[in-house]
Design a protein around this motif. Structure first.
Motif, PDB file in Angstrom:
ATOM      1  N   GLU A 192      30.474  14.974  56.135  1.00  0.00           N
ATOM      2  CA  GLU A 192      31.147  13.675  56.134  1.00  0.00           C
ATOM      3  C   GLU A 192      32.522  13.802  56.784  1.00  0.00           C
ATOM      4  N   LEU A 193      32.814  12.932  57.738  1.00  0.00           N
ATOM      5  CA  LEU A 193      34.133  12.853  58.349  1.00  0.00           C
ATOM      6  C   LEU A 193      34.737  11.502  57.997  1.00  0.00           C
ATOM      7  N   VAL A 194      35.962  11.500  57.491  1.00  0.00           N
ATOM      8  CA  VAL A 194      36.634  10.266  57.088  1.00  0.00           C
ATOM      9  C   VAL A 194      37.837  10.037  58.000  1.00  0.00           C
ATOM     10  N   SER A 195      37.894   8.863  58.627  1.00  0.00           N
ATOM     11  CA  SER A 195      38.989   8.522  59.543  1.00  0.00           C
ATOM     12  C   SER A 195      39.651   7.222  59.082  1.00  0.00           C
ATOM     13  N   PRO A 196      40.837   7.305  58.471  1.00  0.00           N
ATOM     14  CA  PRO A 196      41.526   6.095  57.993  1.00  0.00           C
ATOM     15  C   PRO A 196      42.003   5.179  59.115  1.00  0.00           C
ATOM     16  N   ALA A 246      40.284  11.297  67.345  1.00  0.00           N
ATOM     17  CA  ALA A 246      40.449  12.739  67.195  1.00  0.00           C
ATOM     18  C   ALA A 246      39.208  13.358  66.559  1.00  0.00           C
ATOM     19  N   ALA A 247      38.641  12.657  65.570  1.00  0.00           N
ATOM     20  CA  ALA A 247      37.443  13.159  64.886  1.00  0.00           C
ATOM     21  C   ALA A 247      36.254  13.217  65.837  1.00  0.00           C
ATOM     22  N   ASN A 248      36.113  12.211  66.693  1.00  0.00           N
ATOM     23  CA  ASN A 248      35.014  12.234  67.660  1.00  0.00           C
ATOM     24  C   ASN A 248      35.176  13.377  68.656  1.00  0.00           C
ATOM     25  N   GLY A 249      36.431  13.672  69.011  1.00  0.00           N
ATOM     26  CA  GLY A 249      36.668  14.803  69.906  1.00  0.00           C
ATOM     27  C   GLY A 249      36.305  16.123  69.240  1.00  0.00           C
ATOM     28  N   PHE A 250      36.732  16.296  67.995  1.00  0.00           N
ATOM     29  CA  PHE A 250      36.393  17.510  67.254  1.00  0.00           C
ATOM     30  C   PHE A 250      34.882  17.610  67.058  1.00  0.00           C
ATOM     31  N   LEU A 251      34.268  16.480  66.759  1.00  0.00           N
ATOM     32  CA  LEU A 251      32.822  16.441  66.571  1.00  0.00           C
ATOM     33  C   LEU A 251      32.093  16.818  67.857  1.00  0.00           C
ATOM     34  N   ALA A 252      32.590  16.344  68.989  1.00  0.00           N
ATOM     35  CA  ALA A 252      31.973  16.681  70.274  1.00  0.00           C
ATOM     36  C   ALA A 252      32.059  18.182  70.546  1.00  0.00           C
ATOM     37  N   PHE A 255      25.928  14.366  60.801  1.00  0.00           N
ATOM     38  CA  PHE A 255      27.352  14.033  60.622  1.00  0.00           C
ATOM     39  C   PHE A 255      27.476  12.546  60.318  1.00  0.00           C
ATOM     40  N   LEU A 256      28.112  12.237  59.185  1.00  0.00           N
ATOM     41  CA  LEU A 256      28.436  10.865  58.823  1.00  0.00           C
ATOM     42  C   LEU A 256      29.910  10.635  59.115  1.00  0.00           C
ATOM     43  N   HIS A 257      30.205   9.822  60.106  1.00  0.00           N
ATOM     44  CA  HIS A 257      31.599   9.545  60.446  1.00  0.00           C
ATOM     45  C   HIS A 257      31.951   8.171  59.911  1.00  0.00           C
ATOM     46  N   ARG A 258      32.780   8.160  58.872  1.00  0.00           N
ATOM     47  CA  ARG A 258      33.179   6.906  58.225  1.00  0.00           C
ATOM     48  C   ARG A 258      34.565   6.495  58.740  1.00  0.00           C
ATOM     49  N   ILE A 259      34.586   5.430  59.525  1.00  0.00           N
ATOM     50  CA  ILE A 259      35.820   4.962  60.149  1.00  0.00           C
ATOM     51  C   ILE A 259      36.409   3.813  59.332  1.00  0.00           C
ATOM     52  N   ARG A 260      37.640   3.999  58.913  1.00  0.00           N
ATOM     53  CA  ARG A 260      38.354   3.024  58.076  1.00  0.00           C
ATOM     54  C   ARG A 260      37.518   2.582  56.862  1.00  0.00           C
ATOM     55  N   TRP A 279      35.568  16.055  55.790  1.00  0.00           N
ATOM     56  CA  TRP A 279      36.594  16.433  56.738  1.00  0.00           C
ATOM     57  C   TRP A 279      37.503  15.247  57.052  1.00  0.00           C
ATOM     58  N   LYS A 280      38.737  15.570  57.367  1.00  0.00           N
ATOM     59  CA  LYS A 280      39.660  14.573  57.903  1.00  0.00           C
ATOM     60  C   LYS A 280      40.347  15.200  59.118  1.00  0.00           C
ATOM     61  N   ILE A 281      40.200  14.564  60.267  1.00  0.00           N
ATOM     62  CA  ILE A 281      40.744  15.082  61.526  1.00  0.00           C
ATOM     63  C   ILE A 281      41.847  14.140  61.997  1.00  0.00           C
ATOM     64  N   SER A 282      42.991  14.675  62.325  1.00  0.00           N
ATOM     65  CA  SER A 282      44.100  13.835  62.804  1.00  0.00           C
ATOM     66  C   SER A 282      44.671  14.423  64.092  1.00  0.00           C
ATOM     67  N   PRO A 283      45.097  13.559  65.032  1.00  0.00           N
ATOM     68  CA  PRO A 283      45.643  14.047  66.308  1.00  0.00           C
ATOM     69  C   PRO A 283      47.012  14.676  66.111  1.00  0.00           C
ATOM     70  N   GLN A 284      47.323  15.652  66.963  1.00  0.00           N
ATOM     71  CA  GLN A 284      48.604  16.339  66.927  1.00  0.00           C
ATOM     72  C   GLN A 284      49.214  16.353  68.328  1.00  0.00           C
ATOM     73  N   PRO A 285      50.553  16.441  68.438  1.00  0.00           N
ATOM     74  CA  PRO A 285      51.179  16.512  69.765  1.00  0.00           C
ATOM     75  C   PRO A 285      50.723  17.769  70.512  1.00  0.00           C
ATOM     76  N   SER A 286      50.450  17.608  71.783  1.00  0.00           N
ATOM     77  CA  SER A 286      50.050  18.762  72.587  1.00  0.00           C
ATOM     78  C   SER A 286      51.276  19.597  72.953  1.00  0.00           C
TER      79      SER A 286
END
Length: 259
Positions: free
Chosen positions: A57-61, A68-74, A165-170, A183-190
């Motif tokens: 399960e991926l949770v994206s608030p 970011a989660a879709n990128g990690f998932l890919a 993979f269950l990606h639950r968006i908001r 999982w919770k995936i969040s973007p970070q500055p490059s």
């Protein structure tokens, strides 16, 4: 004597793998051959390998977290699919741009997109797809899923060993599901290393729940077609402050000794 000890170790290892398999994990030889590039994060998983043949399960608030989660998932899918695997991607209101998958080494034609209007249709498609052993993975972008619904999905993969993979968006609720992980995936500055332009994309990966494992947080960078673990660094401001405090402490200590 040595052979007897060796046989006992092999028997214990086999029993552990059987127990993990009964609990929804695949930690056999196939799982060990797959290198997802997660480095030290592997220690958090039971058996030391990313659990395949299970539902994650991926949770994206927010929408940014979802991207970011879709990128990690890919990135995970590129390893799961290998050179010839097929993935089914189910969505209610899909926003993924298929050509972007090439950045992660996935040819878009190897991903079958199924767009549905209702959640119940998406769940039905996912359950049926998880029973198909011809697929390497199944992804479903669904906002709300109940425990009973997630249990049906987990039961579906116990025979097929297809990874889901269950990606639950908001999502509105954070109810516990039957998935082996959350999982919770969040973007970070490059980080561009002082060079002009944008650096490699980075994400913060929080493993909030893992059955029989150890939750934690790690940062990864996608570079040259694979994940690269980014060690945590102390902020420069904090380092400077600590150095100043040490200097002040040494000066005070010297004055006290002189007095």
């Amino acid at each position: 004597m040595y052979d007897r000890i060796s046989n006992k170790k092999d028997l214990i290892r086999q029993l552990k793998e059987q127990l993990l398999s009964m609990e929804g994990f695949s930690s056999g030889s196939v799982s060990r051959r797959l290198d997802f590039g997660l480095g030290p994060m592997n220690a958090a998983f039971p058996g030391g390998t990313f659990p395949i043949g299970s539902i994650h399960e991926l949770v994206s608030p927010t929408e940014a977290d979802a991207a970011a989660a879709n990128g990690f998932l890919a990135g995970l899918l590129s390893t799961l699919m290998g050179q010839s695997g097929i993935c089914l991607w189910i969505s209610v209101g899909r926003k993924l741009f298929p050509p972007a998958l090439k950045f992660f080494g996935i040819e878009p034609h190897r991903v079958i997109f199924v767009d549905v209007k209702l959640k119940k249709d998406g769940l039905w498609v996912m359950e049926q797809a998880l029973k198909c052993t011809a697929l390497s993975a199944v992804v479903a972008e669904l906002r709300e899923v109940s425990f009973a619904e997630s249990r049906r999905l987990q039961l579906a993969v116990e025979d097929s060993r297809v990874t889901g993979f269950l990606h639950r968006i908001r999502p509105v609720s954070q109810a516990t599901l039957a998935c082996v992980s959350r999982w919770k995936i969040s973007p970070q500055p490059s980080h561009s290393n002082g060079l002009p332009g944008v650096g490699f994309s980075r994400v913060q990966v929080e493993l909030e729940k893992i059955r029989n494992g150890r939750p934690g947080s790690w940062q990864f960078e996608w570079r040259k077609g694979r994940f690269l673990f980014v060690p945590a660094k102390r902020p420069a401001a904090l380092t400077a402050e600590s150095a100043k405090n040490n200097l002040d402490s040494n000066k005070a200590s010297t004055k006290m000794k002189a007095g």
